[in-house]
Design an enzyme around this catalytic site. Structure first.
Site, short mmCIF file in Angstrom:
data_model
loop_
_atom_site.label_atom_id
_atom_site.label_comp_id
_atom_site.label_asym_id
_atom_site.label_seq_id
_atom_site.Cartn_x
_atom_site.Cartn_y
_atom_site.Cartn_z
CG HIS A 282 -5.44 -2.69 0.30
ND1 HIS A 282 -5.00 -2.07 -0.84
CD2 HIS A 282 -4.71 -2.17 1.32
CE1 HIS A 282 -4.06 -1.19 -0.52
NE2 HIS A 282 -3.85 -1.25 0.78
CB SER B 259 -0.93 -0.06 1.21
OG SER B 259 -2.03 0.80 1.03
CG ASP C 148 -6.24 -2.66 -3.79
OD1 ASP C 148 -6.77 -1.84 -3.02
OD2 ASP C 148 -5.15 -3.21 -3.55
#
Length: 517
Positions: free
Chosen positions: A487, A231, A459
């Site tokens: 995610h 991320s 995502d």
């Protein structure tokens, strides 16, 4: 509130909470400036050598099998001082030594995202015990809390009771009076950060964290950095590669950000990502025996959720905590938290079923996980560090309420359900006490070894097109695609993804171009 642009991996979302990008992006500063790239490959500026040559003293800490230490770093790289001076700050580091058998390959540094996610918490709760056994056998698993985060000279802003109030402020204002209340909340948050963290606020950028990570690489004894960033951690990793391309070993950037996107573009992209994720949830929900949002098309399900949000905006639900009824802001946050990981969809159905029956406690629990609020009411500093880094890394998405109002149609087009709230959440950096030092820009990391960029097609927090963008920018980037929900992708159940990344980490062979799982 502040449910946009928090970017941390699912390992810390439902297992410990959600990943949020908070109002200003975490992203982009283009090609490194001269001051940021002074440490050319193979050299270290004389002023920094005392830091690079420090020795870590390891001790047992907290969780069996893990060791902790403290690394010194300059508060300000332009005026570093020495590790023993008042100009140095403490950075917390943790590791789990390679378990063997097999040849030790060095250190594998991991970062869970955020910005603001605790790397040490992630290592001890997940990465240090949950990464594939073959990887843990040959690498020392290492992480650190970046500057401003948790154990590393943390940014502090509001008291816990004040945070309770802040998370309840209406972020879909219906009139000028409600807009003024939202602006006042953002200003109070920013003022609290300035009051309690004035010294460190100008020095928590992603560039600063990337330079810290190179220092960590050196004190660990590794000639090159091996790294898995999830991320926001992909932006940290890409920034590192751009600053120190000659020191890049094996880098995995999972759930990638696109540093060329502006704060406004990133928030709008993420709004579209949550809409995509919600529609996947909706399609699954109507297949269940009792979907709380009824049957029909995803549009019909979305309309019922929007109606529910409007209802609790006017009449919040009881939750068992009289001071924290479930209004629209907390309800929205609870839903968004569960969209990070499809394994949380059953929990979301249960929470929505209870809420539609008048009990908001389930959605409140999801919102608390997202904000990292403990049952005793204590908050981690996730939201404080998140805003501090985001607001420094890029200029604000909006200058004021008028700019948000002008952008609302595009956000509501991106997501009829979440658009308005995520647009208004993007306003917080407008009132930040420290001017941004970064800007959006392409990161090429010219000359770096092959870098693996991973993107998941549905995502919610880091839309797939961001992974495509980053892989295209990086001179040595190769894109690994996971056709799925949730995610990030590594370690989330795809043998295809895990096999490709494990092979890269263990023998240095990246996936073939355009590999899809």
């Amino acid at each position: 509130m502040d449910t946009s642009r928090l970017l941390r991996t699912t390992g810390t979302v439902i297992a410990a909470a959600g990943l949020l990008l908070s109002g200003c992006t975490s992203g982009g500063l283009g090609e490194p400036r001269a001051s940021a790239s002074a440490a050319a490959p193979g050299t270290v500026p004389a002023a920094l050598r005392p830091y690079y040559e420090q020795k870590l003293s390891w001790r047992e800490c907290g969780v069996p099998g893990f060791q902790c230490s403290t690394m010194k770093a300059p508060l300000d790289y332009a005026d570093p001082g020495t590790p023993g001076s008042a100009q140095a700050i403490d950075l917390a580091v943790a590791r789990r030594v390679a378990t063997g058998p097999g040849k030790r390959l060095g250190s594998l540094v991991v970062n869970p995202g955020g910005p603001g996610g605790s790397g040490i918490g992630y290592l001890q709760a997940y990465a240090g015990i949950g990464y594939p056994a073959a990887v843990r056998a040959q690498y020392d698993m290492v992480s650190f809390d970046p500057r401003g985060v948790d154990r590393s000279t943390p940014v502090e802003c509001l008291t816990d009771p004040a945070m309770d109030k802040y998370t309840q402020v209406d972020q879909t204002p219906d009139d000028k009076a409600e807009q003024a209340l939202l602006v006042a909340a953002f200003k109070e948050f920013a003022a609290g950060c300035e009051t309690h963290s004035r010294r460190i606020l100008p020095h928590v950028s992603t560039v600063d964290a990337a330079r810290d990570m190179d220092m960590l690489r050196a004190v660990l004894g590794d000639k090159k950095l091996t790294y898995v960033g999830a991320s926001y951690g992909t932006f940290l990793g890409a920034t590192y590669a751009n600053l120190f391309p000659g020191r890049v070993g094996r880098l995995v950037l999972d759930g990638a950000m696109d540093p060329s996107r502006s704060a406004l573009e990133m928030n709008r992209d993420q709004t579209e990502g949550f809409e995509t994720a919600f529609r996947s949830f909706a399609k699954d929900c109507v297949k269940q025996p009792a979907c709380p949002l009824g049957q029909g098309s995803p549009d019909a399900v979305a309309q019922r959720l929007a109606e529910f949000f409007r209802k609790v905006d006017g009449r919040p639900l009881p939750t068992g905590d009289a001071a924290r009824p479930l209004g629209e802001s907390l309800a929205t946050t609870g839903v968004i938290a569960a969209l990070y990981d499809e394994s949380a969809w059953p929990q979301l159905r249960e929470a929505l079923t209870a809420a539609l029956g008048g009990d908001g406690s389930g959605l409140l629990a999801l919102a608390d996980s997202y904000y990292e609020r403990e049952p005793d009411g204590k908050y981690a500093n996730l939201m404080f560090a998140n805003a501090a880094v985001n607001c420094l890394d890029q200029p604000p998405a909006f200058a004021g309420p008028a700019a948000v109002e002008a952008a609302l149609p595009s956000f509501e087009k991106a997501s009829p359900v979440f658009g308005a709230g995520l647009a208004w959440a993007s306003l917080n950096c407008a009132y930040w006490p420290v001017q941004a030092t970064g800007t959006a820009g392409r990161l090429t990391a010219k000359g770096a070894a092959p870098i693996v960029v991973v993107g998941t097609t549905r995502d919610p927090a880091t839309p797939y097109k961001w992974a495509q963008g980053l892989a295209d920018q990086l001179d040595s980037g190769t894109l690994l695609t996971y056709d799925g929900d949730g995610h990030t992708a590594y370690g989330r159940g795809s043998d295809c993804v895990d096999t490709a990344i494990n092979r890269y980490l263990l023998d240095g062979t990246p996936p073939p171009p355009a590999k899809r799982c």
